[in-house]
Design a protein around this motif. Sequence first.
Motif, PDB file in Angstrom:
ATOM      1  N   TYR A 172       0.623  -1.211   0.146  1.00  0.00           N
ATOM      2  CA  TYR A 172      -0.069  -0.214  -0.205  1.00  0.00           C
ATOM      3  C   TYR A 172       0.933   1.132  -0.098  1.00  0.00           C
ATOM      4  O   TYR A 172       0.420   2.356   0.136  1.00  0.00           O
ATOM      5  CB  TYR A 172      -1.016  -0.315   1.212  1.00  0.00           C
ATOM      6  CG  TYR A 172      -2.181  -0.800   1.032  1.00  0.00           C
ATOM      7  CD1 TYR A 172      -3.156  -0.440   0.135  1.00  0.00           C
ATOM      8  CD2 TYR A 172      -2.088  -2.347   1.649  1.00  0.00           C
ATOM      9  CE1 TYR A 172      -4.190  -1.614  -0.300  1.00  0.00           C
ATOM     10  CE2 TYR A 172      -3.030  -3.362   1.254  1.00  0.00           C
ATOM     11  CZ  TYR A 172      -3.997  -2.809   0.201  1.00  0.00           C
ATOM     12  OH  TYR A 172      -5.095  -3.772   0.026  1.00  0.00           O
ATOM     13  N   THR A 173       2.137   1.156  -0.115  1.00  0.00           N
ATOM     14  CA  THR A 173       2.969   2.175  -0.222  1.00  0.00           C
ATOM     15  C   THR A 173       3.857   2.321  -1.392  1.00  0.00           C
ATOM     16  O   THR A 173       4.146   1.298  -1.784  1.00  0.00           O
ATOM     17  CB  THR A 173       3.891   2.529   0.920  1.00  0.00           C
ATOM     18  OG1 THR A 173       4.841   1.427   0.873  1.00  0.00           O
ATOM     19  CG2 THR A 173       3.019   2.682   2.372  1.00  0.00           C
ATOM     20  N   LEU A 240      -4.638   0.402  -4.526  1.00  0.00           N
ATOM     21  CA  LEU A 240      -3.062   0.249  -4.235  1.00  0.00           C
ATOM     22  C   LEU A 240      -2.312   1.885  -4.723  1.00  0.00           C
ATOM     23  O   LEU A 240      -1.080   1.642  -4.506  1.00  0.00           O
ATOM     24  CB  LEU A 240      -2.529  -0.741  -4.937  1.00  0.00           C
ATOM     25  CG  LEU A 240      -2.995  -2.170  -4.601  1.00  0.00           C
ATOM     26  CD1 LEU A 240      -2.333  -3.157  -5.669  1.00  0.00           C
ATOM     27  CD2 LEU A 240      -2.571  -2.235  -3.105  1.00  0.00           C
ATOM     28  N   THR A 281     -11.737  -5.182  -2.982  1.00  0.00           N
ATOM     29  CA  THR A 281     -11.357  -4.250  -2.271  1.00  0.00           C
ATOM     30  C   THR A 281     -11.799  -4.106  -0.679  1.00  0.00           C
ATOM     31  O   THR A 281     -11.501  -3.472   0.070  1.00  0.00           O
ATOM     32  CB  THR A 281     -11.991  -2.612  -2.604  1.00  0.00           C
ATOM     33  OG1 THR A 281     -13.455  -3.021  -2.818  1.00  0.00           O
ATOM     34  CG2 THR A 281     -11.674  -2.346  -4.162  1.00  0.00           C
ATOM     35  N   GLN A 284      -8.915  -4.348   1.303  1.00  0.00           N
ATOM     36  CA  GLN A 284      -8.274  -3.014   1.486  1.00  0.00           C
ATOM     37  C   GLN A 284      -8.580  -1.872   2.342  1.00  0.00           C
ATOM     38  O   GLN A 284      -9.846  -2.338   3.062  1.00  0.00           O
ATOM     39  CB  GLN A 284      -8.430  -2.310  -0.064  1.00  0.00           C
ATOM     40  CG  GLN A 284      -7.861  -3.277  -1.130  1.00  0.00           C
ATOM     41  CD  GLN A 284      -7.439  -2.356  -2.316  1.00  0.00           C
ATOM     42  OE1 GLN A 284      -8.371  -1.632  -3.021  1.00  0.00           O
ATOM     43  NE2 GLN A 284      -6.392  -2.636  -3.402  1.00  0.00           N
TER      44      GLN A 284
END
Lengths: 365, 365
Positions: A172-173, A240, A281, A284
């Motif tokens: 996620y980064t 993402l 998702t 997420q």
Amino acid sequence: MTETPYLLLDEDKVRRNIARLRSHLDALGTPLRPHVKTAKSVDVAKLLFDGGTGPITVSTLREAEAFADAGFTDIVYAVGIAPAKLDRVLALRQRGVDLVVLLDSVAQATAVAEASRAAGTAIPALVEVDCDGHRGGVLPGSPEVVAIAEELADGARLRGVLAHAGESYFCYTREALVAAAEAERAAAVRVAEDLRAAGHDCPVVSIGSTPTAHAVTDLTGVTEVRAGNFVFFDLVMAGLGVCSPEDLALSVVVTVIGHRPEKGWIMTDGGWMATSRDRGTARQPVDQGYGLVAALDGGIYPDLLMTDASQEHGTLSMREGSDRPLPDLPVGTRVRVLPNHACATAAQHDSYQVGASTWRRVNGW
Amino acid sequence: MTETPYLLLDEDKVRRNIARLRSHLDALGTPLRPHVKTAKSVDVAKLLFDGGTGPITVSTLREAEAFADAGFTDIVYAVGIAPAKLDRVLALRQRGVDLVVLLDSVAQATAVAEASRAAGTAIPALVEVDCDGHRGGVLPGSPEVVAIAEELADGARLRGVLAHAGESYFCYTREALVAAAEAERAAAVRVAEDLRAAGHDCPVVSIGSTPTAHAVTDLTGVTEVRAGNFVFFDLVMAGLGVCSPEDLALSVVVTVIGHRPEKGWIMTDGGWMATSRDRGTARQPVDQGYGLVAALDGGIYPDLLMTDASQEHGTLSMREGSDRPLPDLPVGTRVRVLPNHACATAAQHDSYQVGASTWRRVNGW
């Protein structure tokens, strides 16, 4: 007028998404071998190659056969080979298609070598490398790598190595994505070097996934990058940070068929049969339900989600906690649903509407 | 030999499942109007009617058209009508098919009445009744019921009422299932009585879902029962106690393509493209992953599940907490995966293998 539910494809967005990844990889000097498993469409693939053909990746032999019919001759079948499928592989190779298989065990190498000897032609194979514990593949440094190459040498041919950073779907980064891309590269290059050190030719070093292909900054030792989802993108990719919801080229057009104002529901004729059951998702940080809802012109309705699905019914409602009112969408109104997972949603349909044209998909095996 | 992944159908189990529900409803004296949305197969539907045709329910106009081509002439289209679809409804009626539409609003009734007047033929419609807050439908006692009937009277024709106990999929005891069935019956009968009291003919009172059709003990006032999933059954139905895993007629045949012994994984060539993303048992007391795994002869491997899925890869592993060893399934072994949700899994395929025969599905809209 096409009846709902149907798949609407925005060709301009497809072209823009392709140009973005091509430009990134051109700058790194490494060719793209797109995965056609998302679109499964010769028409979409032609956008990837300016109307021509080029190297592709497939997920089924049915795709390989259909793309061969359309003139594609450089194909990697990127699912570990089942021995019973080697007859179809050989039939494609006899048509002049350079179809390459994937494997990660001596047992498969034995089957590929035997089939090669029986047919009097060397089937080329890539060794699958596990770069992140996601699925199959041999671990870098494992003695099985050289054992597979030796087994293949008896009739078949080692073409190289292939890695896929499936775990990048949980990064996620920007830093995590870059690290996943580097791990994918390093694992594949390491195994290729081990094979070369053991005296085996290893011309191909293939890596890729949509998140890592966009994040990668160093492709030293890599000969090709694979990615598939990027042609359409989806809400998982937007979650993402690989794209924005406005980049999504694919949507499902549905019609409003009813209202339950006391529940805050708008009912549509697009259920999970039209969107798939994919709820990527849900795991997420931002759960988008079965998808964001947009007007037919593409403008997203803030906080309006497809929140539930039966086979042929969709439920639209406001995101939990939203203080916006439900939009006024009378019976008969058409809206778009932007999907969680383009590969899964597209697979529920046999074609795309692109302007006034219909582009066929190659479903099945 | 059919290549994996493919859908395997056990015709004997289909016949047995059909005989079970027919026998139950025969004892209650009420006819069955099977929903063909699960199998979407004329061959399967013929097993329902001893080789002939009979009243059916469909979820798409594509099904209605295909079944009409096969001689079925008594069809309920059980998804709320979108006005733009009335042309296709009329075309089917002009072919001599008694196609009935469903609606739950005055807006839809207006569209159906207008289309009827324009075509010079009365389209028959059922009013959808909400018996459990699951999806669409008018609430029993709502003034909209009579308003819809009055609107239809201007050119179209009220055929009756229809209820579907969708919430029965969350009833885990025999008592809860019987209560859901009674609530479904009572709601539909109540609305039919209200319509008759207002002076409208209401010949049809249609109810049903697979769980309630098997649980129902009283069908007073009901003229037909609908159910679809029961022809195949699935793990969700087994989890509700409606059937046992041994009753499941449908499975996906997959081939072992690899092993990750250090992770306890067996990899197959059957991913979510072959099984669907449906994980219906995830919200049940016993989560069956993407499905129970059985040998090709049908014998279930205790505790072996398909626990993960990529597009064309399946992961088999032991149920969490199991102390059984992973079975020895070499590369090339074929196994069956028993699905969570037969409707969704079957929809990923275009045909069934039934012995040496191939039975086609009617996918799309």
